[in-house]
Design an enzyme around this catalytic site. Structure first.
Site, PDB file in Angstrom:
ATOM      1  CD  GLU A 147      38.589  35.600  38.821  1.00 17.67           C
ATOM      2  OE1 GLU A 147      37.890  36.645  38.893  1.00 17.67           O
ATOM      3  OE2 GLU A 147      38.165  34.487  39.113  1.00 17.67           O
ATOM      4  CB  CYS A 192      32.106  30.929  39.728  1.00 15.20           C
ATOM      5  SG  CYS A 192      33.822  31.153  39.300  1.00 15.20           S
TER       6      CYS A 192
END
Length: 595
Positions: free
Chosen positions: A297, A331
């Site tokens: 990721e 994020c």
């Protein structure tokens, strides 16, 4: 009607009993967790504490990981940077205990989850404050990104985890009608995870929960930028494991730098990495040496598309939250904003109004809406991206204000900044920002919005807003990314039944959901006789060794029997199959001559 009444009464009785059982709280023991490392017991006076001044630039890696509060620069302590041999020892301990845990029941695993959930709910403030001190985020951001997501994952595993790890039966096809086919999900062994700093609590619990519930051990390397909180969160896991009688070395949290991470990749049975594309490529090269599965990721450059038929004030509020997600650390945040030219001016005005009310400050020193930048020197990089955009014609139309800042911590803060007149030649629209910058660009048609949104090396997520849900879904379906939210932002991650991950430079593989849970497993295909021992597999005579002269004719007819496009062709082929088999009967006289 008389026939249905008993069934209705039984169904209602069952529903009432289920409801009454839900009112009975489960017996979940409390755990005692050592908090001495994170709670101020008052023994250290203000004069005895000191401000940590890290070196400018990329500091040389040492045998210690130094920890400090980004918002105040207060020194928190240090942790060892483990050597490769020390990492291998941690993995060996986890591997030994995993063999025991692999035989544990789902009942025991669920109890482990319930104990964790109970502790998290009862100690939300402590967990959030620890995350805030270590990363600079606000308490609200910590609650949203750390507590809620983790609780949601635990709840999903409690509800559905066992179901998705039990053997799954599949169809056997035409040629294997006499067989039962299933997929089994076995533990891989020891999972390794190298996680980022932006969600120190959730980034530890997310891979740990999936790995442990599926019967694995796990070794987690926390970021050198969030080691202090990570080691406290590890104490919570240890206490919960002990409470259910699990092996004490099943889960490990380790600290260190690149060398530590490389050693972990070389030692485990699977690696999960959350970080940058550059480091992700290094992880893949290292994992190739032992050919272990990898989940990457690697961040994103998410597009936030606003059509002209939206409620502008409502969407503007969501846009600001999306841009400033996790105290400006961004994020899973939006980094590119595309707004239809018909509502462009009103949207920008609304965003400016909201951002100007945002107060940036030290989260635990007073009221503020956004905290500090966690990583040293990152504010300088953010400013360089802004400067590049300004030099190429962009314009700043609004910024947030500073609040409770200490003189020694100014470099760790960056105000939310709105920039217009941007284009894709600017670094700000191409490179991952990871900061509270809101670049807003016009578009005139849905096709243009799709083209702009896809013009990136990243492909993690997107958000599309329109008064027509059908239109928003049509746009989202054409965006090359792994996660899409319709008339919302980041809601996908709160649906823990869904997989999470991206494409292109955002990585591959998935965590969360069924896909993420099963990714921690050895997926084994199993075929067995359906009616054993009454019907067994027997090789037909024409293709037994030595193969008969008409062996291929038999195969040809068999294929058409099983897969012919119409019934008559299949029946004709079946007759031929039976004919060939009957012709294979060997005369007794020939057998005697051979003897």
């Amino acid at each position: 009607m008389a026939f249905w009444w008993p069934l209705i009464v039984l169904a209602l009785s069952f529903a009432i009993c289920r409801f009454l059982l839900m009112l009975i709280p489960p017996k979940v023991p409390s755990i005692d967790v050592d908090t001495s490392d994170v709670l101020d017991d008052g023994s250290q006076t203000k004069e005895e504490s000191f401000i940590y001044i890290p070196r400018k630039g990329r500091a040389a890696q040492t045998d210690r990981v130094q920890c400090y509060e980004p918002a105040t620069m207060k020194y928190l302590g240090f942790f060892p940077a483990l050597t490769p041999d020390e990492v291998k020892e941690h993995v060996a301990q986890a591997r030994k205990d995993q063999k025991i845990w692999a035989t544990s029941s789902f009942k025991q695993r669920r109890q482990f989850l319930r104990i964790l959930l109970k502790y998290i709910i009862e100690h939300q403030e402590l967990i959030c404050e620890t995350s805030s001190r270590d990363t600079g985020k606000t308490m609200v951001d910590a609650s949203l990104g750390e507590i809620m997501t983790t609780c949601e994952k635990i709840t999903w595993l409690l509800s559905e985890g066992e179901r998705w790890l039990k053997p799954e039966y599949r169809s056997s096809g035409r040629s294997m009608l006499h067989k039962k086919s299933k997929v089994e999900f076995h533990p891989l062994g020891v999972v390794g995870a190298i996680v980022s700093w932006n969600y120190p609590f959730h980034n530890i619990f997310n891979p740990m929960l999936a790995a442990v519930f599926s019967g694995n051990g796990i070794v987690i390397k926390v970021s050198e930028h969030a080691s202090w909180s990570g080691c406290f969160y590890f104490h919570i896991i240890q206490a919960a494991l002990a409470a259910v009688g699990a092996p004490e070395n099943l889960v490990h949290v380790i600290t260190g730098f690149a060398e530590t991470g490389e050693a972990l990749v070389s030692s485990v049975d699977k690696i999960i990495f959350v970080g940058s594309p550059g480091v992700g490529k290094m992880i893949m090269r290292k994992a190739a040496e032992t050919l272990i599965p990898v989940t990457l990721e690697l961040g994103g450059k998410d597009a936030f598309i606003v059509c002209e038929d939206v409620d502008v004030p409502h969407v503007a509020q969501i846009a600001v939250r999306a841009a400033l997600q996790s105290s400006g650390q961004n994020c899973a945040g939006a980094e590119r904003f595309y707004v239809h030219r018909d509502v462009y001016s009103s949207f920008v005005a609304q965003v400016v109004k909201i951002v100007k009310s945002v107060c940036v400050g030290a989260p635990l020193a007073g009221k503020c809406d956004m905290g500090a930048i966690c990583v040293q020197d990152h504010s300088e990089r953010l400013q360089s991206l802004v400067d590049d955009a300004l030099e190429k014609g962009a314009e700043i139309v609004g910024r947030g204000s500073f609040g409770n800042l200490g003189e020694d911590a100014v470099d760790q803060f960056f105000p939310p900044t709105i920039i217009v007149n941007v284009n894709h030649k600017m670094k700000l629209m191409q490179e991952e920002t990871f900061g509270p910058i809101i670049p807003i660009m016009k578009f005139s048609s849905d096709e243009e919005a799709i083209r702009l949104a896809n013009d990136t090396n990243y492909g993690l997520g997107c958000a599309v807003f329109s008064g027509s849900q059908h239109r928003a879904k049509e746009i989202a379906s054409q965006l090359h990314c792994g996660v899409a939210a319709i008339n919302d932002f980041a809601s996908n991650y709160m649906c823990q039944s869904l997989p999470f991950g991206g494409v292109k430079d955002s990585g591959f593989g998935r965590f969360a959901g069924v896909e993420g849970l099963r990714a921690c497993c050895l997926v084994k295909s199993v075929v067995e006789d359906r009616w054993w021992p009454f019907i067994k597999t027997k090789i037909p005579k024409p293709i037994q060794y030595p193969i008969a002269e008409n062996g291929f004719d038999f195969q040809e007819s068999l294929v058409e029997t099983l897969y012919g496009l119409n019934v008559w062709d299949r029946l004709r082929a079946l007759v031929n199959v039976l004919k060939i088999i009957s012709e294979q009967k060997t005369p007794v006289s020939s057998v005697r001559r051979n003897q």
